[in-house]
Design a protein around this motif. Structure first.
Motif, PDB file in Angstrom:
ATOM      1  N   LYS A  44     -57.060  30.353  32.799  1.00  0.00           N
ATOM      2  CA  LYS A  44     -56.873  31.687  33.184  1.00  0.00           C
ATOM      3  C   LYS A  44     -55.336  32.230  33.517  1.00  0.00           C
ATOM      4  O   LYS A  44     -54.427  31.466  33.368  1.00  0.00           O
ATOM      5  CB  LYS A  44     -57.475  32.207  34.450  1.00  0.00           C
ATOM      6  CG  LYS A  44     -56.831  31.397  35.852  1.00  0.00           C
ATOM      7  CD  LYS A  44     -57.776  31.812  36.896  1.00  0.00           C
ATOM      8  CE  LYS A  44     -57.264  30.983  38.378  1.00  0.00           C
ATOM      9  NZ  LYS A  44     -57.868  31.432  39.479  1.00  0.00           N
ATOM     10  N   SER A  45     -55.122  33.221  33.291  1.00  0.00           N
ATOM     11  CA  SER A  45     -53.609  33.949  33.517  1.00  0.00           C
ATOM     12  C   SER A  45     -53.868  35.253  34.416  1.00  0.00           C
ATOM     13  O   SER A  45     -54.774  36.154  34.200  1.00  0.00           O
ATOM     14  CB  SER A  45     -52.927  34.419  32.054  1.00  0.00           C
ATOM     15  OG  SER A  45     -51.939  34.924  32.272  1.00  0.00           O
ATOM     16  N   GLU A  46     -52.925  35.634  35.143  1.00  0.00           N
ATOM     17  CA  GLU A  46     -52.853  36.640  36.095  1.00  0.00           C
ATOM     18  C   GLU A  46     -51.813  37.742  35.172  1.00  0.00           C
ATOM     19  O   GLU A  46     -51.498  38.840  35.919  1.00  0.00           O
ATOM     20  CB  GLU A  46     -52.274  36.359  37.385  1.00  0.00           C
ATOM     21  CG  GLU A  46     -53.608  35.561  38.106  1.00  0.00           C
ATOM     22  CD  GLU A  46     -53.142  35.345  39.673  1.00  0.00           C
ATOM     23  OE1 GLU A  46     -52.131  35.695  39.910  1.00  0.00           O
ATOM     24  OE2 GLU A  46     -54.021  34.860  40.222  1.00  0.00           O
ATOM     25  N   GLN A  47     -51.388  37.290  34.060  1.00  0.00           N
ATOM     26  CA  GLN A  47     -50.503  38.400  33.322  1.00  0.00           C
ATOM     27  C   GLN A  47     -51.123  39.158  32.576  1.00  0.00           C
ATOM     28  O   GLN A  47     -52.475  39.183  32.453  1.00  0.00           O
ATOM     29  CB  GLN A  47     -49.470  37.548  32.556  1.00  0.00           C
ATOM     30  CG  GLN A  47     -48.618  36.383  33.362  1.00  0.00           C
ATOM     31  CD  GLN A  47     -47.569  37.209  34.272  1.00  0.00           C
ATOM     32  OE1 GLN A  47     -46.854  38.073  33.957  1.00  0.00           O
ATOM     33  NE2 GLN A  47     -47.577  36.647  35.481  1.00  0.00           N
ATOM     34  N   SER A  48     -50.615  40.305  32.068  1.00  0.00           N
ATOM     35  CA  SER A  48     -51.358  41.167  31.066  1.00  0.00           C
ATOM     36  C   SER A  48     -51.959  40.348  29.974  1.00  0.00           C
ATOM     37  O   SER A  48     -51.203  39.230  29.567  1.00  0.00           O
ATOM     38  CB  SER A  48     -50.625  42.320  30.700  1.00  0.00           C
ATOM     39  OG  SER A  48     -49.489  41.953  29.572  1.00  0.00           O
ATOM     40  N   LEU A  49     -52.743  41.103  29.171  1.00  0.00           N
ATOM     41  CA  LEU A  49     -53.150  40.394  27.946  1.00  0.00           C
ATOM     42  C   LEU A  49     -52.029  39.979  26.911  1.00  0.00           C
ATOM     43  O   LEU A  49     -51.942  38.958  26.302  1.00  0.00           O
ATOM     44  CB  LEU A  49     -54.254  41.082  27.188  1.00  0.00           C
ATOM     45  CG  LEU A  49     -55.260  40.705  25.870  1.00  0.00           C
ATOM     46  CD1 LEU A  49     -55.607  39.199  26.260  1.00  0.00           C
ATOM     47  CD2 LEU A  49     -56.122  41.623  25.326  1.00  0.00           C
ATOM     48  N   GLN A  50     -51.201  41.141  26.725  1.00  0.00           N
ATOM     49  CA  GLN A  50     -50.123  40.934  25.840  1.00  0.00           C
ATOM     50  C   GLN A  50     -48.922  39.755  26.379  1.00  0.00           C
ATOM     51  O   GLN A  50     -48.638  39.105  25.623  1.00  0.00           O
ATOM     52  CB  GLN A  50     -49.226  41.999  25.537  1.00  0.00           C
ATOM     53  CG  GLN A  50     -48.042  42.174  24.626  1.00  0.00           C
ATOM     54  CD  GLN A  50     -47.479  43.361  24.314  1.00  0.00           C
ATOM     55  OE1 GLN A  50     -47.965  44.553  25.037  1.00  0.00           O
ATOM     56  NE2 GLN A  50     -46.484  43.649  23.674  1.00  0.00           N
ATOM     57  N   GLU A  51     -48.789  39.776  27.634  1.00  0.00           N
ATOM     58  CA  GLU A  51     -47.901  38.892  28.065  1.00  0.00           C
ATOM     59  C   GLU A  51     -48.472  37.379  27.909  1.00  0.00           C
ATOM     60  O   GLU A  51     -47.680  36.418  27.877  1.00  0.00           O
ATOM     61  CB  GLU A  51     -47.583  39.354  29.572  1.00  0.00           C
ATOM     62  CG  GLU A  51     -46.637  40.362  29.811  1.00  0.00           C
ATOM     63  CD  GLU A  51     -46.811  40.986  31.255  1.00  0.00           C
ATOM     64  OE1 GLU A  51     -45.665  41.435  31.730  1.00  0.00           O
ATOM     65  OE2 GLU A  51     -47.611  40.451  32.124  1.00  0.00           O
ATOM     66  N   THR A  52     -49.711  37.516  28.332  1.00  0.00           N
ATOM     67  CA  THR A  52     -50.472  36.032  28.488  1.00  0.00           C
ATOM     68  C   THR A  52     -50.403  35.481  26.877  1.00  0.00           C
ATOM     69  O   THR A  52     -49.939  34.163  26.719  1.00  0.00           O
ATOM     70  CB  THR A  52     -51.878  36.197  28.731  1.00  0.00           C
ATOM     71  OG1 THR A  52     -51.930  36.394  30.067  1.00  0.00           O
ATOM     72  CG2 THR A  52     -52.539  34.656  28.592  1.00  0.00           C
ATOM     73  N   THR A  53     -50.666  36.191  25.691  1.00  0.00           N
ATOM     74  CA  THR A  53     -50.519  35.672  24.502  1.00  0.00           C
ATOM     75  C   THR A  53     -49.065  35.130  24.095  1.00  0.00           C
ATOM     76  O   THR A  53     -48.890  34.541  23.103  1.00  0.00           O
ATOM     77  CB  THR A  53     -51.189  36.827  23.376  1.00  0.00           C
ATOM     78  OG1 THR A  53     -50.760  37.890  23.478  1.00  0.00           O
ATOM     79  CG2 THR A  53     -52.718  36.976  23.837  1.00  0.00           C
ATOM     80  N   ALA A  54     -48.259  36.191  24.550  1.00  0.00           N
ATOM     81  CA  ALA A  54     -46.648  35.832  24.037  1.00  0.00           C
ATOM     82  C   ALA A  54     -46.220  34.429  24.720  1.00  0.00           C
ATOM     83  O   ALA A  54     -45.687  33.722  24.237  1.00  0.00           O
ATOM     84  CB  ALA A  54     -46.025  37.140  24.711  1.00  0.00           C
ATOM     85  N   TYR A  55     -46.667  34.309  26.201  1.00  0.00           N
ATOM     86  CA  TYR A  55     -46.286  32.990  26.741  1.00  0.00           C
ATOM     87  C   TYR A  55     -46.944  31.955  25.940  1.00  0.00           C
ATOM     88  O   TYR A  55     -46.442  30.639  25.624  1.00  0.00           O
ATOM     89  CB  TYR A  55     -46.932  33.131  28.066  1.00  0.00           C
ATOM     90  CG  TYR A  55     -46.667  31.953  28.910  1.00  0.00           C
ATOM     91  CD1 TYR A  55     -45.540  31.194  28.957  1.00  0.00           C
ATOM     92  CD2 TYR A  55     -47.955  31.404  29.447  1.00  0.00           C
ATOM     93  CE1 TYR A  55     -45.094  30.119  29.735  1.00  0.00           C
ATOM     94  CE2 TYR A  55     -47.638  30.109  30.127  1.00  0.00           C
ATOM     95  CZ  TYR A  55     -46.465  29.573  30.276  1.00  0.00           C
ATOM     96  OH  TYR A  55     -46.072  28.401  30.851  1.00  0.00           O
ATOM     97  N   PHE A  56     -48.371  31.905  25.641  1.00  0.00           N
ATOM     98  CA  PHE A  56     -48.992  31.054  24.587  1.00  0.00           C
ATOM     99  C   PHE A  56     -48.252  30.783  23.413  1.00  0.00           C
ATOM    100  O   PHE A  56     -48.135  29.442  23.254  1.00  0.00           O
ATOM    101  CB  PHE A  56     -50.591  31.512  24.280  1.00  0.00           C
ATOM    102  CG  PHE A  56     -51.128  30.746  23.451  1.00  0.00           C
ATOM    103  CD1 PHE A  56     -51.730  29.427  24.129  1.00  0.00           C
ATOM    104  CD2 PHE A  56     -51.568  31.049  22.129  1.00  0.00           C
ATOM    105  CE1 PHE A  56     -52.387  28.614  23.063  1.00  0.00           C
ATOM    106  CE2 PHE A  56     -51.962  30.339  21.178  1.00  0.00           C
ATOM    107  CZ  PHE A  56     -52.461  29.202  21.952  1.00  0.00           C
ATOM    108  N   GLU A  57     -47.852  31.583  22.624  1.00  0.00           N
ATOM    109  CA  GLU A  57     -47.039  31.309  21.412  1.00  0.00           C
ATOM    110  C   GLU A  57     -45.750  30.698  21.688  1.00  0.00           C
ATOM    111  O   GLU A  57     -45.274  29.908  21.057  1.00  0.00           O
ATOM    112  CB  GLU A  57     -46.805  32.520  20.823  1.00  0.00           C
ATOM    113  CG  GLU A  57     -48.191  33.335  20.149  1.00  0.00           C
ATOM    114  CD  GLU A  57     -47.913  34.118  19.269  1.00  0.00           C
ATOM    115  OE1 GLU A  57     -46.760  34.217  18.565  1.00  0.00           O
ATOM    116  OE2 GLU A  57     -48.567  35.408  19.138  1.00  0.00           O
ATOM    117  N   THR A  58     -45.083  30.996  22.944  1.00  0.00           N
ATOM    118  CA  THR A  58     -44.005  30.440  23.217  1.00  0.00           C
ATOM    119  C   THR A  58     -43.984  28.942  23.671  1.00  0.00           C
ATOM    120  O   THR A  58     -43.441  27.962  23.115  1.00  0.00           O
ATOM    121  CB  THR A  58     -43.356  31.023  24.490  1.00  0.00           C
ATOM    122  OG1 THR A  58     -43.077  32.456  24.108  1.00  0.00           O
ATOM    123  CG2 THR A  58     -42.137  30.341  24.900  1.00  0.00           C
ATOM    124  N   VAL A  59     -45.242  28.501  24.321  1.00  0.00           N
ATOM    125  CA  VAL A  59     -45.369  27.112  24.846  1.00  0.00           C
ATOM    126  C   VAL A  59     -46.010  26.142  23.737  1.00  0.00           C
ATOM    127  O   VAL A  59     -45.939  25.084  23.766  1.00  0.00           O
ATOM    128  CB  VAL A  59     -46.144  26.981  25.937  1.00  0.00           C
ATOM    129  CG1 VAL A  59     -45.542  27.694  27.009  1.00  0.00           C
ATOM    130  CG2 VAL A  59     -47.674  27.513  25.738  1.00  0.00           C
TER     131      VAL A  59
END
Length: 338
Positions: free
Chosen positions: A313-328
């Motif tokens: 789960k993530s408590e960030q927004s949908l856009q922030e979550t996917t951006a973070y996912f792509e980063t890691v």
């Protein structure tokens, strides 16, 4: 189960008990199938047994024998609390940490009952006095079959129990295609069919009862799919607005994440689903081969599960979550493209 635990369970169940059986929050086919099968078994053995699920379960599972007997804590909390307080034994199935049961967690933590865990997920916590934990198992339903076999009670499996156990094994193995499916799994399933499990009807009830809105939601999800060829990864997003547009019902997104793995060359598939009510993004991870989504989910998204299937789960927004996912993802490029 080891001999010590088998003997402990035999002793525990040698006299009538007040038993509560608990699946995890957002129960799936394996959770509902295993708890119902165990409930039928315990009733046959002369115990007072009650299933209490933290919240409701999908419509495509509501044909299962005696599913109407399941108490839903979110809707029947007063009655459920009474059963938990009076329980002498509590079975927890298809999860291994009390954090997986939502609002029920403090009640179980306060309980003086003897706990029995039956589960196949990684990294179990130590709340249960008797633990049958095996990460190599295909499903908790296969483990419940083994549990009954260890107690020399396989002959007590009737048609209702066989249908419940078959459902959980079928759904948790991806209709027997996941690597956790062994020759033993097929032997168990064969015996369940011999004992009355209607495999064709079960497949139809689980997979062939779609509503038009669910198929439209699937079309939306596939339209949102992003393919990251450089990382052998594909992910899907669904916003709350999209869920609302297609009249989302619990269970409607079941299996959506697996579509990414049907693409040639894709090793890692993810779905991100916005849940405005809980204020989180719910995430499901799937992989092929040796890439551990369990470790990935634990490290970055407060989750876990199996090597090839996990949640987070993530408590960030949908856009922030996917951006973070792509980063890691960059940290795993070599593993995913090897």
């Amino acid at each position: 189960m080891n001999l010590e635990d088998v003997n402990a369970v035999k002793q525990l169940l040698s006299a009538p008990q007040k038993i509560v059986v608990v699946p995890h929050k957002n129960p799936d086919g394996d959770a509902i199938g295993s708890t119902l099968a165990l409930w039928h078994y315990l009733k046959k053995k002369g115990h007072e047994a009650t299933i209490i699920a933290p919240n409701d379960f999908p419509k495509f599972l509501k044909w299962m024998p005696k599913n109407e007997e399941i108490l839903i804590f979110e809707k029947q909390s007063i009655q459920a609390k009474k059963y938990i307080e009076e329980a002498s034994v509590i079975f927890t199935l298809d999860f291994n940490h009390l954090g997986r049961i939502g609002q029920m967690e403090p009640l179980l933590e306060a309980s003086q009952a003897i706990f029995v865990m039956i589960d196949h997920h990684q990294a179990p916590s130590g709340y249960a006095q008797i633990m049958y934990s095996d990460v190599t198992m295909s499903s908790t339903c296969e483990m419940v079959y083994n549990f009954m076999e260890s107690l020399n009670d396989v002959e007590k499996i009737d048609t209702d129990m066989a249908n419940c156990l078959y459902t959980g094994i079928m759904t948790d193995t991806g209709s027997f295609k996941f690597s956790s499916t062994t020759s033993r799994t097929h032997k168990v399933v064969a015996d369940l069919i011999d004992k009355g499990a209607d495999n064709t009807a079960i497949h139809n009830r689980v997979f062939d009862t779609n509503s038009p809105s669910r198929l439209h939601l699937l079309g939306c999800a596939l339209g949102n799919m992003k393919i990251l060829e450089a990382y052998s990864t594909a992910y899907i997003t669904l916003s709350q607005a999209e869920l609302d547009k297609y009249n989302f019902k619990k269970g409607d997104t079941e299996g959506f994440v697996n579509y990414g793995l049907t693409l040639e060359g894709i090793q890692f598939a993810v779905i991100f689903i916005e849940n405005a009510e809980e204020g989180i993004i719910k995430i499901s991870f799937r992989s092929q081969g040796s890439f551990s989504v369990n470790e990935f989910a634990r490290k970055y998204f407060d989750g876990g599960g199996h090597t090839n299937a996990a949640g987070g789960k993530s408590e960030q927004s949908l856009q922030e979550t996917t951006a973070y996912f792509e980063t890691v993802l960059e940290n795993y490029k070599d593993q995913l493209t090897a």
